[in-house]
Design an enzyme around this catalytic site. Structure first.
Site, PDB file in Angstrom:
ATOM      1  NE  ARG A   1      -1.959   8.777  -4.203  1.00 43.30           N
ATOM      2  CZ  ARG A   1      -0.576   8.560  -3.723  1.00 43.30           C
ATOM      3  NH1 ARG A   1       0.046   7.624  -3.501  1.00 43.30           N
ATOM      4  NH2 ARG A   1      -0.053   9.757  -3.568  1.00 43.30           N
TER       5      ARG A   1
ATOM      6  CG  LEU B   1      -2.170  -1.093   1.368  1.00 39.14           C
ATOM      7  CD1 LEU B   1      -2.724  -0.825   2.522  1.00 39.14           C
ATOM      8  CD2 LEU B   1      -2.964  -0.930   0.229  1.00 39.14           C
ATOM      9  CG  ASP B   2       0.528   4.072  -3.059  1.00 46.09           C
ATOM     10  OD1 ASP B   2       1.330   3.174  -3.423  1.00 46.09           O
ATOM     11  OD2 ASP B   2      -0.138   4.606  -3.951  1.00 46.09           O
ATOM     12  NE  ARG B   3       6.138   7.768   4.698  1.00 45.21           N
ATOM     13  CZ  ARG B   3       7.413   7.962   5.143  1.00 45.21           C
ATOM     14  NH1 ARG B   3       8.202   7.885   4.182  1.00 45.21           N
ATOM     15  NH2 ARG B   3       7.814   8.183   6.500  1.00 45.21           N
TER      16      ARG B   3
ATOM     17  CB  VAL C   1      -2.999   4.043   0.879  1.00 45.39           C
ATOM     18  CG1 VAL C   1      -4.002   3.243   0.654  1.00 45.39           C
ATOM     19  CG2 VAL C   1      -2.856   5.014  -0.173  1.00 45.39           C
TER      20      VAL C   1
END
Length: 231
Positions: free
Chosen positions: A168, A66-68, A70
């Site tokens: 996103r 998961l992106d930071r 998120v």
């Protein structure tokens, strides 16, 4: 509620001999990078080592990221057998992933988005490109608008493909960027309102369907919406 007892502390959603499922906090890296900042993989290894008195290096398979900015459900494999079998499910696209997102703009009640995306590894950014661009990958998702408060809209997003920064980029491209997204929404806020809400898959050894979910953090803009929408 059981937690990892680390800093930061992480909620444990489920654990057995093969899987560890947690609720990733906002701002925490998925794995170690050049910044040296805390990452969830290392913290979960520390938890397993202490909780189960494991000597030496702890095996913990990172199955997805998961992106930071998120938050949400992240699953790790505690055995190589589980890692291999779940990785195959990921390749076969049989795992069902759902996200919650708060967006601005004017999204329709329902949507199906398809684009071709290209990632720039140097800048860690993704852009929408034409299908014939070398290295471009197709990206598909569907969404449903659950509620609207002022200019904020709560979407439930189901991934058909899993590409870096996919949700996103695709939502931003359509004119309804995610609230607080500095990279793709031109926001100056410190949080991105995207949450990995649920995972549904076949257990790697029991061969039965399992489902995990986690509610989003209760601060703005999530707090604008009824918690009944998160069940």
């Amino acid at each position: 509620m059981k937690t990892t007892q680390t800093d930061p502390n992480i909620e444990i959603i489920f654990e057995d001999n093969h899987l560890l499922v947690v609720n990733k906090p906002v701002g925490l890296l998925s794995q170690e990078d050049h910044t040296g900042d805390p990452d969830i993989l290392t913290l979960c290894k520390e938890y397993i080592k202490k909780e189960h008195n494991k000597p030496g290096n702890v095996f913990l398979g990172l199955l997805h990221r998961l992106d930071r900015p998120v938050s949400g459900v992240m699953m790790f494999a505690k055995t190589s057998k589980a890692a291999s079998r779940i990785s195959e499910q990921i390749r076969q696209r049989t795992i069902k992933k759902k996200y919650l997102a708060v967006v601005t703009g004017n999204p329709p009640p329902n949507g199906y988005l398809t684009h071709h995306l290209l990632k720039d590894e140097k800048t860690n950014t993704v852009q929408v490109v034409k299908p014939n661009v070398k290295g471009a990958q197709d990206a598909k998702l569907i969404f449903q608008r659950l509620d609207s408060v002022d200019d904020n809209h709560l979407l439930k997003v189901s991934l058909i493909t899993g590409r870096p920064h996919q949700i996103r980029v695709q939502l931003s491209e359509e004119g309804y960027p995610i609230f607080g997204d500095q990279k793709y929404g031109k926001s100056n806020r410190s949080t991105t309102a995207l949450h990995a809400y649920s995972l549904e898959l076949e257990h790697p050894t029991l061969k039965k369907e399992i489902f995990f979910s986690a509610k989003p953090p209760q601060f703005t803009p999530w707090s604008k919406f009824s918690t009944k929408l998160f069940t």
